[in-house]
Every structure is written in C-alpha cells, then in structure tokens.
Scaffold this motif. Sequence first.
Motif, PDB file in Angstrom:
ATOM      1  N   GLN A 132     -94.694 -41.272 -34.263  1.00  0.00           N
ATOM      2  CA  GLN A 132     -95.526 -42.599 -33.983  1.00  0.00           C
ATOM      3  C   GLN A 132     -95.876 -43.621 -34.788  1.00  0.00           C
ATOM      4  O   GLN A 132     -96.401 -43.298 -35.804  1.00  0.00           O
ATOM      5  N   HIS A 174     -96.675 -46.461 -30.433  1.00  0.00           N
ATOM      6  CA  HIS A 174     -95.435 -46.169 -29.620  1.00  0.00           C
ATOM      7  C   HIS A 174     -94.499 -45.124 -30.333  1.00  0.00           C
ATOM      8  O   HIS A 174     -94.664 -45.177 -31.753  1.00  0.00           O
ATOM      9  N   ASN A 213     -90.540 -51.403 -32.064  1.00  0.00           N
ATOM     10  CA  ASN A 213     -91.509 -51.938 -31.076  1.00  0.00           C
ATOM     11  C   ASN A 213     -92.375 -53.231 -31.659  1.00  0.00           C
ATOM     12  O   ASN A 213     -92.507 -54.340 -31.297  1.00  0.00           O
TER      13      ASN A 213
END
Length: 131
Positions: free
Chosen positions: A77, A83, A96
Amino acid sequence: MKWNKKPTSKINRIRSWALGLIFAAMIVMYLGVILLYMAHSKILFGIFLLLGTLAFLLSFVVYFWIGMLSMRAVTVQCPNCNHYTKMLGRADICANCNEPLTLDPSLEGKEFNEDYNNKRKSAELEKKEER
C-alpha cells in the motif's frame, strides 16, 4: 534538449515496451503491404509480413512474462495515495502516484535510484554513500 523522463513502475514500463512492439509490428506489416502495392514484390511482402508476425509473437511473450512476474510481485500500500500497487525488486515506484517505494529498511530515506535493484550497481552506490 534533454528529455526529462517521468519515472514509472517497472511493470508499467515493460507493458509499455510490449505495446510499442505491437505498434512496430503493425507498421512493419503495413510497410510490407505498401511495398507489395508499389513494387509488386511478393518476396518483400512475405519478408515484412514474417518480421511483423515475429514482432507480434515477441510482444505476446513479453506480455505473458510480465503477467507471470506480476502474479509473484509483492503487493504494497502506497503511503502517499493509499492505493495498492505491485512492487518488483528492492526499490520501485507507485503505479498510481509515482511515489518511490522500498521494502528494504537500509534504503529508507535515501533518494530513489533504480540501480538499487542491480546487485553490482547497488554495491557501488552503497560504497559511494559510505564515503
């Protein structure tokens, strides 16, 4: 003019390379069709068609390979965007938000460098940091 390339995760980089290979294969095949139309040469057409097909097959192999790597990759994470992303090697980047990630406590707080994933280059970097 120097290109400032935005860093991306290793998985996305390999997938982008495979996608580029597909486009290259299509261009090679279209060149073969143009040569057949312009030069009326079936031999050149066959060569370009074969080269394009080999490039397509190579891209399929690369996609399969990265899929297998992605299944074995560690899911972490991201502390920045929260994310979940897959990480390959000692140091990688969030897919991301491009936040540098590491699972190695010795790399915490250090500037991101992809050379930490290569044993020889990593040893050289660590020697330079000790000085």
